[in-house]
Design an enzyme around this catalytic site. Sequence first.
Site, PDB file in Angstrom:
ATOM      1  N   ARG A   1       0.846  -1.186   0.000  1.00  0.00           N
ATOM      2  CA  ARG A   1       0.000   0.000   0.000  1.00  0.00           C
ATOM      3  C   ARG A   1       0.882   1.235   0.000  1.00  0.00           C
ATOM      4  O   ARG A   1       2.066   1.168   0.323  1.00  0.00           O
ATOM      5  CB  ARG A   1      -0.904   0.001   1.228  1.00  0.00           C
ATOM      6  CG  ARG A   1      -1.940  -1.095   1.254  1.00  0.00           C
ATOM      7  CD  ARG A   1      -2.628  -1.132   2.608  1.00  0.00           C
ATOM      8  NE  ARG A   1      -3.211   0.143   2.963  1.00  0.00           N
ATOM      9  CZ  ARG A   1      -3.448   0.559   4.201  1.00  0.00           C
ATOM     10  NH1 ARG A   1      -3.122  -0.212   5.238  1.00  0.00           N
ATOM     11  NH2 ARG A   1      -4.001   1.736   4.433  1.00  0.00           N
TER      12      ARG A   1
ATOM     13  N   SER B   1       0.565   4.038   1.892  1.00  0.00           N
ATOM     14  CA  SER B   1       0.615   4.867   3.095  1.00  0.00           C
ATOM     15  C   SER B   1       2.043   4.934   3.633  1.00  0.00           C
ATOM     16  O   SER B   1       2.877   4.069   3.345  1.00  0.00           O
ATOM     17  CB  SER B   1      -0.309   4.297   4.175  1.00  0.00           C
ATOM     18  OG  SER B   1       0.218   3.084   4.693  1.00  0.00           O
TER      19      SER B   1
ATOM     20  N   LYS C   1      -2.352  -8.157  10.794  1.00  0.00           N
ATOM     21  CA  LYS C   1      -3.690  -8.077  11.396  1.00  0.00           C
ATOM     22  C   LYS C   1      -4.758  -7.671  10.380  1.00  0.00           C
ATOM     23  O   LYS C   1      -5.948  -7.847  10.639  1.00  0.00           O
ATOM     24  CB  LYS C   1      -3.692  -7.125  12.589  1.00  0.00           C
ATOM     25  CG  LYS C   1      -3.516  -5.647  12.247  1.00  0.00           C
ATOM     26  CD  LYS C   1      -3.613  -4.792  13.498  1.00  0.00           C
ATOM     27  CE  LYS C   1      -3.480  -3.306  13.158  1.00  0.00           C
ATOM     28  NZ  LYS C   1      -3.622  -2.448  14.356  1.00  0.00           N
ATOM     29  N   ASP C   2      -4.353  -7.126   9.218  1.00  0.00           N
ATOM     30  CA  ASP C   2      -5.319  -6.730   8.188  1.00  0.00           C
ATOM     31  C   ASP C   2      -5.784  -7.903   7.337  1.00  0.00           C
ATOM     32  O   ASP C   2      -6.768  -7.773   6.596  1.00  0.00           O
ATOM     33  CB  ASP C   2      -4.709  -5.673   7.254  1.00  0.00           C
ATOM     34  CG  ASP C   2      -4.519  -4.325   7.934  1.00  0.00           C
ATOM     35  OD1 ASP C   2      -5.193  -4.079   8.958  1.00  0.00           O
ATOM     36  OD2 ASP C   2      -3.703  -3.523   7.439  1.00  0.00           O
TER      37      ASP C   2
ATOM     38  N   THR D   1     -10.495   6.283  18.415  1.00  0.00           N
ATOM     39  CA  THR D   1      -9.996   5.008  17.898  1.00  0.00           C
ATOM     40  C   THR D   1     -10.941   4.540  16.797  1.00  0.00           C
ATOM     41  O   THR D   1     -12.140   4.809  16.846  1.00  0.00           O
ATOM     42  CB  THR D   1      -9.902   3.928  18.987  1.00  0.00           C
ATOM     43  OG1 THR D   1      -9.523   2.689  18.371  1.00  0.00           O
ATOM     44  CG2 THR D   1     -11.235   3.715  19.691  1.00  0.00           C
TER      45      THR D   1
ATOM     46  N   ARG E   1     -12.456  -3.206  19.057  1.00  0.00           N
ATOM     47  CA  ARG E   1     -11.725  -3.904  20.120  1.00  0.00           C
ATOM     48  C   ARG E   1     -11.199  -2.907  21.147  1.00  0.00           C
ATOM     49  O   ARG E   1     -11.368  -3.090  22.365  1.00  0.00           O
ATOM     50  CB  ARG E   1     -10.554  -4.690  19.518  1.00  0.00           C
ATOM     51  CG  ARG E   1      -9.588  -5.252  20.562  1.00  0.00           C
ATOM     52  CD  ARG E   1      -8.308  -5.757  19.907  1.00  0.00           C
ATOM     53  NE  ARG E   1      -7.597  -4.737  19.161  1.00  0.00           N
ATOM     54  CZ  ARG E   1      -6.772  -3.845  19.713  1.00  0.00           C
ATOM     55  NH1 ARG E   1      -6.545  -3.849  21.011  1.00  0.00           N
ATOM     56  NH2 ARG E   1      -6.166  -2.954  18.959  1.00  0.00           N
TER      57      ARG E   1
ATOM     58  N   GLY F   1      -8.456   7.132   9.310  1.00  0.00           N
ATOM     59  CA  GLY F   1      -7.366   7.948   8.791  1.00  0.00           C
ATOM     60  C   GLY F   1      -6.016   7.359   9.123  1.00  0.00           C
ATOM     61  O   GLY F   1      -5.903   6.410   9.901  1.00  0.00           O
ATOM     62  N   ASN F   2      -4.971   7.943   8.535  1.00  0.00           N
ATOM     63  CA  ASN F   2      -3.617   7.444   8.786  1.00  0.00           C
ATOM     64  C   ASN F   2      -3.099   7.970  10.126  1.00  0.00           C
ATOM     65  O   ASN F   2      -3.767   8.748  10.813  1.00  0.00           O
ATOM     66  CB  ASN F   2      -2.683   7.820   7.631  1.00  0.00           C
ATOM     67  CG  ASN F   2      -2.599   9.328   7.403  1.00  0.00           C
ATOM     68  OD1 ASN F   2      -2.759  10.121   8.325  1.00  0.00           O
ATOM     69  ND2 ASN F   2      -2.350   9.722   6.173  1.00  0.00           N
TER      70      ASN F   2
ATOM     71  N   ARG G   1      -4.625  11.087  12.528  1.00  0.00           N
ATOM     72  CA  ARG G   1      -5.175  10.766  13.849  1.00  0.00           C
ATOM     73  C   ARG G   1      -4.483  11.573  14.954  1.00  0.00           C
ATOM     74  O   ARG G   1      -5.132  12.109  15.845  1.00  0.00           O
ATOM     75  CB  ARG G   1      -5.053   9.267  14.123  1.00  0.00           C
ATOM     76  CG  ARG G   1      -5.906   8.420  13.195  1.00  0.00           C
ATOM     77  CD  ARG G   1      -5.879   6.959  13.572  1.00  0.00           C
ATOM     78  NE  ARG G   1      -6.539   6.140  12.560  1.00  0.00           N
ATOM     79  CZ  ARG G   1      -7.141   4.979  12.782  1.00  0.00           C
ATOM     80  NH1 ARG G   1      -7.153   4.482  13.996  1.00  0.00           N
ATOM     81  NH2 ARG G   1      -7.710   4.310  11.810  1.00  0.00           N
TER      82      ARG G   1
ATOM     83  N   CYS H   1     -11.465  -8.929  11.026  1.00  0.00           N
ATOM     84  CA  CYS H   1     -10.376  -8.130  11.590  1.00  0.00           C
ATOM     85  C   CYS H   1     -10.888  -6.928  12.378  1.00  0.00           C
ATOM     86  O   CYS H   1     -10.123  -6.296  13.087  1.00  0.00           O
ATOM     87  CB  CYS H   1      -9.423  -7.671  10.483  1.00  0.00           C
ATOM     88  SG  CYS H   1     -10.189  -6.641   9.212  1.00  0.00           S
TER      89      CYS H   1
END
Length: 313
Positions: A10, A12, A78-79, A122, A126, A145-146, A150, A238
Amino acid sequence: MNRTLRIGTRGSALALAQTGHVADALRAAGADVEIITVSTPGDRSHAPIAEIGIGVFTSALRDALADGEVDIAVHSYKDLPTAPDPRLSLAAVPPREDPRDALVARDGLTLGELPQGARVGTGSPRRAAQLEALGLGVEVVAIRGNVDSRIRKVTDGELDAVVLARAGLSRLGRTAEITETLEPIQMLPAPAQGALAVECRVDDVDTEHLLQSTLDDSASRAAVASERALLAALEAGCSAPVGALADVVEDLDDAGEEVLRLSLRGVMATEDGDLLRASATGDLTAAEELGRALAAELLDLSGHATASPAGRS
């Protein structure tokens, strides 16, 4: 290997930083590599992850790999959806970064120092469930957002704090902005948080061998496998309110010899907002079985049937 390996990622800042570590390790092993960015639906949408679906950050990258546009894909583990992709091989899980969550708050405050009604951002159900369960009286605000955007919500005064993965801040060189690293007893991280998944095509044996010999860390792979097996057995995606953390610990076997074992902790939020917790220890070579067993215990605590062994795609 005499070809240039194209690494898909990606675009980012965090994804590029993660991929840069992989590329550097491969170059140090003598490989020629090229980094190629791939746009994903998750990058183009500002909707909550729960709305736009599991795999939004990984599906386009996996398709590019399967179609031969790139030779390697680097993901935040985790994605990834819990079900494996039969087209691809999980060739390497590099040494894991610190998996814990981290608080970035105004005025250097810790979570316990935030005043009643403080706004904490957040994008994770979770994290939201565990924050609310702490009973600190803060208001949890859903954000997307990235990392940059944030944290800016805190510095601009829109929020009092945000909770982020410490690993991401570390990879971006921004750990100085952390005001508190949250211990697992306060907040269990997402399954596989802090770990990378490096994939290649299932029939590309040469690349698979290179990635495994250069990057793979067996302890990180085992720990993450148990956490992901718990997630899959709970039939959760996820973005589900499930946390898990496995640690490799020293133990004694029946003969009194030192052995390495996995210690796994899990947390699951119920529909009523309660948190169910359980823990277990098992053999390093039976990581997935340990995860499924702990998922069954959590489901038993919740009053549901035993866990399914298969995860969602």
